[in-house]
Design an enzyme around this catalytic site. Structure first.
Site, PDB file in Angstrom:
ATOM      1  CD  GLU A 185      -9.240  21.381  -5.399  1.00 19.33           C
ATOM      2  OE1 GLU A 185      -9.219  22.272  -6.242  1.00 19.33           O
ATOM      3  OE2 GLU A 185      -8.638  21.469  -4.318  1.00 19.33           O
ATOM      4  CG  LEU A 287       3.213   7.619   9.035  1.00 16.37           C
ATOM      5  CD1 LEU A 287       4.543   7.892   9.699  1.00 16.37           C
ATOM      6  CD2 LEU A 287       3.215   6.223   8.405  1.00 16.37           C
ATOM      7  N   GLY A 294     -11.047   4.981   3.422  1.00 19.65           N
ATOM      8  CA  GLY A 294     -12.313   4.958   2.684  1.00 19.65           C
ATOM      9  C   GLY A 294     -12.487   6.288   1.993  1.00 19.65           C
ATOM     10  CB  CYS A 297     -10.416  10.598  -3.174  1.00 20.56           C
ATOM     11  SG  CYS A 297     -11.373  12.048  -3.639  1.00 20.56           S
TER      12      CYS A 297
END
Ligand code: NAD
Length: 470
Positions: A185, A287, A294, A297
């Site tokens: 996912e 960018l 954080g 994931c």
């Protein structure tokens, strides 16, 4: 009312194509950010979905129509599909699996102490699935959790092992009762519903054409909408997820390091990033210089990929460096604040934003955790406010609870503070009444770690602006 709503209103039956594929219903195991969004959105595609979770409190809330997480737009979809009885919730995971032909595993895969992905929840889900297979219905077991390469094969082994304990014959190829699919996912918290229903691609890792056919039926709505489908092997699908997340983490880290250099050399990273982003080969996304990535994931997925590479004895030095640089970035932010404030003893910072990004209550590995803990170690105190993460903050920051005052909004937070610290770029923080901020802040220091203000604009109010790389 839009078309989507029209399509779902009168449809309490399975689409005929799904019925002909022999699909009865879908079970989603794990009702967190990914599982709940997956279950709700698939039910909105007209499918019958049961969301199962071992957390009875979560299930009870969902049954009452309360959404246990902050995710914009999710409540309406859950309410609509629960009303039309396409979506239901249970803490009886085995019962949910028994009735389903397609079973999604969407449980957490948190980092273990050594950085590898801890698969204990995936294993528990796999074994529960096996215990629930009481008939010969063919089933597709879909791994949606982010898992190391090889987990698909491991899930199969866990299921076979558990089935053997119940003396079922699963070794004979022709008697196969289930197939494993990897379907990683890519949704982002905060825009999860949109991302799930408008994905850049659907990745399906499979080793059986029958399973692939079932997956195409599950995603029929997106298939018809011309969403690109990447059909590949299970191991490749697993790798696609880790490689994608690690690439984005590296991109963020790259611009953060360029920002640090800009700061030293008198360049402006905002302009650098904007000009770089105009290059079609680079692209403008991810960018934005800031306090470090954080969330649930990037930190864990980069560490898990690095762990996989170490075990395979392959050098993944770019990812390893990004992990280390990201940790440094958070500490650098704390250092920058304490240098400007001088001694932190008896200094109070008004902290706006705690979640790892806007539009979520998720504070897993949020930069706020490291930065505030580090500042508290040197005596700082905080008046904190986040539009969604205040409950989460109370237990995530419990070790420094004595240094924290929870506030009801941004202006409550600045009352009597020495300096302001913007840690999450919620929209409501983009238009602060700067005259009021100036009156409240004793030092006039305005730390904008998300670069959401222009320096000149803030300094016109008599405040001292400190961004990242600007
Ligand atoms: P989460 O912690 O929010 O939810 C996981 C849920 O699984 C919890 O509610 C937990 O109670 C439940 N659970 C655990 N073991 C169970 C079991 N045996 N049976 C039933 N329920 C069980 O996690 P999440 O953020 O939804 O992430 C799930 C997976 O998806 C992870 O692998 C994550 O890396 C991946 N992922 C997350 C995101 C994201 O933005 N959060 C995006 C893409 C992929």
């Amino acid at each position: 009312m839009d078309n989507t709503e029209d399509n779902t209103k009168d449809n309490t039956k399975m689409p005929s194509a799904i019925q002909s594929a022999g699909m009865h219903s879908i079970a989603v195991i794990g009702t967190g950010y990914v599982g709940l969004v997956t279950g709700a959105c698939l039910s909105d595609f007209g499918l019958h979905v049961v969301c199962a979770d071992i957390d009875p409190v979560k299930i009870e809330k969902l049954r009452k129509g309360e959404i246990p997480i902050y995710e914009p737009g999710l409540d309406v979809i859950v309410e609509r599909n629960a009303y039309y009885k396409r979506l239901s919730f249970t803490s009886d995971v085995e019962a949910a699996v028994r009735e389903a032909s397609v079973i999604f595993i969407a449980v957490g895969t948190p980092p273990a102490a050594d950085g590898s992905a801890d698969l204990k929840y995936v294993e528990a889900a796999a074994r529960t699935i096996a215990r629930s297979l009481h008939d010969d219905t063919y089933r597709v077991i879909v791994n949606k959790s982010t898992v190391p390469v090889g987990t698909g094969a491991q899930v199969k082994k866990w299921i076979q092992d558990e089935l053997k304990k119940n003396s079922r014959n699963v070794n004979h190829e022709e008697n196969r009762e289930f197939d494993i699919v990897s379907n990683p996912e890519f949704l982002r918290e905060g825009s999860a519903v949109y991302d799930f229903t408008h994905p850049d691609r659907i990745v399906i890792g499979y080793d059986s054409p029958r399973a692939l056919e079932m997956m195409k039926q599950v995603y029929r709505v997106l298939y018809l909408n011309d969403t690109p489908f990447v059909e590949t092997g299970i191991e490749t699908a697993e790798m696609i997820k880790y490689a994608s997340n690690s690439f984005l983490a590296v991109k963020i880290t790259f611009i953060n390091e360029i920002a640090n250099l800009c700061e030293k050399l008198g360049a402006n990273v905002q302009d650098v990033a904007r000009a770089m982003g105009k290059d079609g080969r680079i692209g403008p996304k991810f960018l934005h210089a800031g306090p470090g990535y954080g969330g649930s994931c990037f930190p864990k997925d980069t560490r898990a990929l690095a762990d996989l590479a170490r075990k395979a004895e392959v050098s993944l030095s770019i990812v390893e460096s990004a992990i280390a640089a990201n940790e440094r970035q958070k500490l650098l932010m704390a250092e920058k604040i304490s240098t400007r404030l001088g001694s932190l003893q008896n200094k109070t910072l008004a902290v706006l934003g705690l979640a790892f990004k806007p539009n979520t209550d998720d504070m897993r590995e949020a930069p706020a955790l490291t930065i505030l803990t580090e500042l508290a170690r040197h005596g700082a105190r905080f008046r904190v406010y986040d539009p969604a993460a205040m409950d989460e903050a109370q237990w995530r920051l419990k070790d420094i609870a004595g240094s924290i005052t929870l506030c009801s909004d941004e202006y409550h937070a600045i009352q009597g503070a020495d300096a302001l610290l913007i840690l999450t770029e919620w929209n409501q923080f983009r238009n602060l009444d700067l005259a009021r901020v100036k009156t409240e802040l004793k030092s006039g220091l305005f730390f904008d770690l998300r670069n959401i203000y222009k320096k000149e604009f803030v300094e016109k109010s008599g405040l001292t602006y400190i961004g990242v790389g600007v």
